[in-house]
Scaffold this active site. Structure first.
Site, PDB file in Angstrom:
ATOM      1  N   HIS A  11       6.356  -1.204 -13.942  1.00 61.79           N
ATOM      2  CA  HIS A  11       6.450  -0.953 -12.492  1.00 61.79           C
ATOM      3  C   HIS A  11       7.669  -1.710 -11.944  1.00 61.79           C
ATOM      4  O   HIS A  11       7.965  -2.816 -12.394  1.00 61.79           O
ATOM      5  CB  HIS A  11       5.166  -1.409 -11.779  1.00 61.79           C
ATOM      6  CG  HIS A  11       5.108  -0.917 -10.368  1.00 61.79           C
ATOM      7  ND1 HIS A  11       5.828  -1.510  -9.356  1.00 61.79           N
ATOM      8  CD2 HIS A  11       4.458   0.142  -9.813  1.00 61.79           C
ATOM      9  CE1 HIS A  11       5.610  -0.839  -8.229  1.00 61.79           C
ATOM     10  NE2 HIS A  11       4.782   0.165  -8.480  1.00 61.79           N
ATOM     11  N   GLU A  66       9.232   6.882 -10.386  1.00 62.06           N
ATOM     12  CA  GLU A  66       9.093   6.272  -9.058  1.00 62.06           C
ATOM     13  C   GLU A  66      10.453   5.751  -8.582  1.00 62.06           C
ATOM     14  O   GLU A  66      10.853   4.641  -8.953  1.00 62.06           O
ATOM     15  CB  GLU A  66       8.133   5.083  -9.121  1.00 62.06           C
ATOM     16  CG  GLU A  66       6.738   5.426  -9.539  1.00 62.06           C
ATOM     17  CD  GLU A  66       5.745   4.422  -8.990  1.00 62.06           C
ATOM     18  OE1 GLU A  66       4.881   4.830  -8.203  1.00 62.06           O
ATOM     19  OE2 GLU A  66       5.845   3.218  -9.318  1.00 62.06           O
TER      20      GLU A  66
HETATM   21  C1  PEP Z   1       3.689   2.253  -6.163  1.00 62.17           C
HETATM   22  O1  PEP Z   1       3.877   1.083  -5.846  1.00 62.17           O
HETATM   23  O2  PEP Z   1       3.512   2.549  -7.349  1.00 62.17           O
HETATM   24  C2  PEP Z   1       3.725   3.298  -5.125  1.00 62.17           C
HETATM   25  C3  PEP Z   1       3.882   4.536  -5.462  1.00 62.17           C
HETATM   26  O3  PEP Z   1       3.542   2.879  -3.815  1.00 62.17           O
HETATM   27  P1  PEP Z   1       3.497   3.789  -2.475  1.00 62.17           P
HETATM   28  O4  PEP Z   1       2.670   5.004  -2.768  1.00 62.17           O
HETATM   29  O5  PEP Z   1       2.897   2.906  -1.445  1.00 62.17           O
HETATM   30  O6  PEP Z   1       4.923   4.167  -2.180  1.00 62.17           O
END
Ligand code: PEP
Length: 247
Positions: free
Chosen positions: A96, A165
């Site tokens: 992450h 992400e």
């Molecule tokens: C995350 O931290 O993995 C994430 C996707 O957070 P958010 O949905 O709040 O953007």
């Protein structure tokens, strides 16, 4: 199979299980329930009790990270994949951006993935570019490096899920343009096929997903599900994502 994975980050105490009870009861009755899987990653402190509570229910419990050694060691505060599995975790996030930002390097991430898989955990391996890399049009090259420096053909592909992400999207309310996201997801799957010499593992999207924007994401068939931060801490918000996805 689609995945809705909720990452609680530093949130939750024992009584927060009520949030998951509501999610579980929606999930158990949803006519679409066999099309997807719900996984929640609470903090370490709650994994054992929540895993026991949901053992014969539909919600699955995972961890948010693991240490890069397999069993026991002298690293203070570290939790190994073996320890996670022994308290009932079935999944773990690895890589992450929060943890990369705190010093997780590619060699460390490789060991985390390796030992997690070896201990029969499913790994959700997170990748993503930051704002400057995006601005400099480095997204695809950054993602390629993040994948090829950590993943190996010999890793069991069936135990891997990739979560794309973009760091600039996490917790900001900003999301990529559909066209751009489709192109990026196809590219990630192409790299994964090159690594594994066969099909790609599932690729999820994460970053500010909520009940109102999930409709846009569902148009992108290459996306196999979502990693959800903020909206996983409220049962209604999390259920709305699933409801609107299948509407
Ligand atoms: C995350 O931290 O993995 C994430 C996707 O957070 P958010 O949905 O709040 O953007």
């Amino acid at each position: 199979m689609r995945y809705f994975i909720g990452n609680w980050k530093m949130f939750g105490v024992p009584k927060s299980v009520n949030i998951l009870n509501k999610i579980n009861s929606y999930y158990s009755r949803d006519k679409n329930r066999n099309k997807y899987r719900v996984v929640i990653t609470p903090p370490y402190t709650l994994i054992e009790s929540y895993s026991r509570h949901f053992k014969n229910k539909r919600v699955t419990i995972g961890a948010q990270n693991c240490y890069q050694k397999e069993h026991f060691s002298s690293n203070t505060a570290a939790i190994s994949p073996y320890m996670l599995k022994s308290v009932g975790a079935n999944y773990t996030l690895v890589g992450h951006s929060d943890n990369r930002g705190e010093g997780d390097t590619d060699p460390m991430l490789k060991d985390k993935v390796r030992y997690a898989i070896k201990n029969n955990l499913k790994v959700v391996f997170c990748i993503g570019e930051n704002k400057i890399e995006k601005k400099n049009k480095k997204t695809l090259s950054v993602l390629k490096k993040q994948l090829t420096r950590v993943l190996e053909k010999k890793f069991d592909k069936n135990k891997l899920i990739i979560a794309y992400e973009p760091i600039w999207s996490i917790g900001t309310g900003k999301i990529p343009l559909a066209k751009e996201l489709k192109k990026t997801t196809i590219y990630i799957k192409k790299i994964l096929k090159e690594i594994f010499k066969k099909d790609s593992p599932p690729v999820l999207y994460g970053g500010s997903v909520d009940g109102s924007n999930v409709e846009m994401f569902k148009e992108i068939k290459e996306i196999d599900g979502f990693l959800i931060g903020g909206a996983s801490k409220t049962s209604k918000k999390f259920i709305d994502i699933i409801k609107n996805y299948y509407r």
